[in-house]
Design an enzyme around this catalytic site. Structure first.
Site, PDB file in Angstrom:
ATOM      1  N   TYR A 146      44.075  23.226  65.323  1.00 49.54           N
ATOM      2  CA  TYR A 146      42.760  23.705  64.884  1.00 49.54           C
ATOM      3  C   TYR A 146      42.763  25.226  65.017  1.00 49.54           C
ATOM      4  O   TYR A 146      43.117  25.754  66.075  1.00 49.54           O
ATOM      5  CB  TYR A 146      41.668  23.107  65.774  1.00 49.54           C
ATOM      6  N   ASP A 241      48.637  31.271  66.896  1.00 49.22           N
ATOM      7  CA  ASP A 241      47.216  31.174  67.226  1.00 49.22           C
ATOM      8  C   ASP A 241      47.120  30.988  68.747  1.00 49.22           C
ATOM      9  O   ASP A 241      47.295  29.883  69.253  1.00 49.22           O
ATOM     10  CB  ASP A 241      46.578  29.995  66.475  1.00 49.22           C
ATOM     11  N   LYS A 269      38.306  33.162  73.193  1.00 47.13           N
ATOM     12  CA  LYS A 269      38.080  32.534  74.499  1.00 47.13           C
ATOM     13  C   LYS A 269      38.239  33.504  75.677  1.00 47.13           C
ATOM     14  O   LYS A 269      37.402  34.370  75.891  1.00 47.13           O
ATOM     15  CB  LYS A 269      38.975  31.299  74.634  1.00 47.13           C
TER      16      LYS A 269
END
Ligand code: KE4
Length: 426
Positions: A146, A241, A269
């Site tokens: 994702y 990523d 994050k």
């Protein structure tokens, strides 16, 4: 633990009157695990407290950002001081330079970095840059990975799409989807086949170097090395990523821990310390194509927001200056892993535990979990029962079998023992 969630129930009813599904991000809705979401009111250290006053040991850490624990004194004080000076300028400020210089000093292969406001923006921008830099259109992603909710990534994605079993997303046009090719994670031959079938058309391969959106899944030995070699040979931009792994696995993230060089890296994050921050960066040769230096346009009203930069800068500085935090996090996660394994084995519950650093996931089934396909073959309904057993025992896990758990360094050994104790009552 007999506990009341009456306040959460009434807040959820009220939330649904003005917010789609009552939540601002689908994975929070408990749709896959069943039941209604718990509304949180405060958090401190390793604990969260809900609207009914119930206390939970937190294994989500806001899906990764709260790596130091909630309400970390130095971070809170830095934010409080900054908001006294300004909240936002819409003009450059020194805080942005300090943040960029810090990241360049921590992350391998990053000469230039651009701040954005989410992991989605970081990944979306990195792909646009790879396309602008190479002049090629197609990308390869991996089933179950994702990279945020930009159209190009909503093809066989992980996280909430896996949770809700959404294979094709309405609103993503065939044109966009046709430029996104998908291979199974850990299947190098499948990637090589796609590259050969689309020779000269692949701008980028984007991957979670340690996957966290189908549970935690580790790259098989040689897998990333082979992708690196293929990208170099075929002039494909290799995008790591690291929204989840960045600054979590180590100060230098997965590039450092796995010893693999990416061409572009995306962050989110932890980089914001709980405030909305994302970033993408890489070698000057590629990054210099980003506007205003180059013609690949990318922008954001609150990119580099001084308050968010302060939260991120303080968090990353603490991580950089106290590398033992990573050892402590890994030790705590290993203690959890060993306790879970011993207890579930004693109960005769077939399971697999995947761990890398402070990323961990429990999969109910007897087989190894090395791809989305093997993750989906696990006993999802048993995980859902496990989730609710742990929740009612005061342990807050990610509400989906397709998510990695995230430890924060405020967790104590006794928190972990309490967690194992709760598992023993499952
Ligand atoms: P955001 O746009 O949600 O900040 O980041 C997107 C993203 C990109 N790349 C990776 C590897 C990610 O894990 C994410 C976001 N992760 C999910 C949890 N699996 C965020 C939780 C949510 O969607 O609410």
């Amino acid at each position: 633990m007999a506990y009341s969630i009456q306040q959460s129930e009434s807040l959820f009813k009220r939330a649904q009157l003005s917010i789609p599904g009552g939540v601002n991000s689908p994975v929070r809705a408990f749709k896959s695990v069943g039941g209604n979401p718990i509304f949180m009111k405060s958090a401190k250290g390793a604990d969260m407290y809900d609207a009914d006053g119930n206390q939970y040991i937190d294994y989500i850490s806001s899906w990764g950002p709260m790596i130091l624990g909630h309400g970390y004194k130095d971070v809170v004080e830095a934010i409080q001081q900054k908001v006294g000076e300004a909240i936002s300028f819409g003009a450059p400020s020194e805080m942005e330079i300090m943040m960029a210089e810090l990241i360049v000093s921590m992350a391998p292969n990053v000469d230039l970095i651009r701040m954005v406001s989410s992991g989605t923006e970081a990944c979306m921008s990195a792909i646009r840059l790879a396309r602008g830099y190479t002049g090629k259109n197609k990308i390869i992603k991996f089933d179950g990975c994702y990279h945020g909710h930009a159209d190009a990534f909503l093809v066989k994605a992980g996280s909430g799409l896996a949770t809700f079993n959404i294979q094709a997303v309405p609103g993503v046009t065939g044109g966009v989807a046709s430029d996104t090719l998908v291979a199974p994670y850990n299947d190098y031959e499948a990637v090589e086949k796609l590259v050969n079938e689309n020779d000269g058309q692949i701008a980028a391969i984007i991957i979670e170097p340690v996957a966290g959106n189908m549970g935690c899944i580790l790259p098989k030995p040689g897998f990333l090395e082979s992708l690196r070699k293929l990208c170099t040979e075929k002039k494909i931009v290799f995008v790591f990523d690291e929204v989840m792994t960045g600054f979590r696995l180590a100060a230098g993230g997965a590039q450092q821990v796995l010893g693999i060089d990416a061409d572009l890296v995306t962050y989110g994050k932890v980089i914001g310390g709980g405030m909305p921050v994302g970033a993408f960066g890489g070698k000057k040769e590629i990054m210099q194509h980003i506007a205003p230096l180059g013609n690949v346009y990318q922008a954001g009203t609150l990119s580099g927001n001084p308050v968010a930069m302060t939260a991120g800068f303080t968090t990353l500085s603490i991580l950089k200056n106290n590398p033992n935090i990573y050892k402590e996090l890994e030790q705590k996660t290993t203690q959890l892993n060993e306790g879970l394994h011993k207890t579930l084995t004693a109960k005769g519950i077939a399971h697999t535990i995947n761990q890398k650093g402070s990323m961990i996931s429990v999969h109910f089934g007897a087989h190894a979990v090395t791809s989305f396909e093997t993750a989906a073959k696990c006993e999802i309904s048993l995980f859902n029962k496990f989730f609710h057993h742990m929740l009612s025992s005061g342990i807050y896990l990610p509400p989906s079998a397709y998510e990695s758990w995230f430890l924060n360094n405020a967790l104590s050994s006794s928190d972990i023992e309490k967690t194992i104790e709760a598992v023993s009552k499952f």
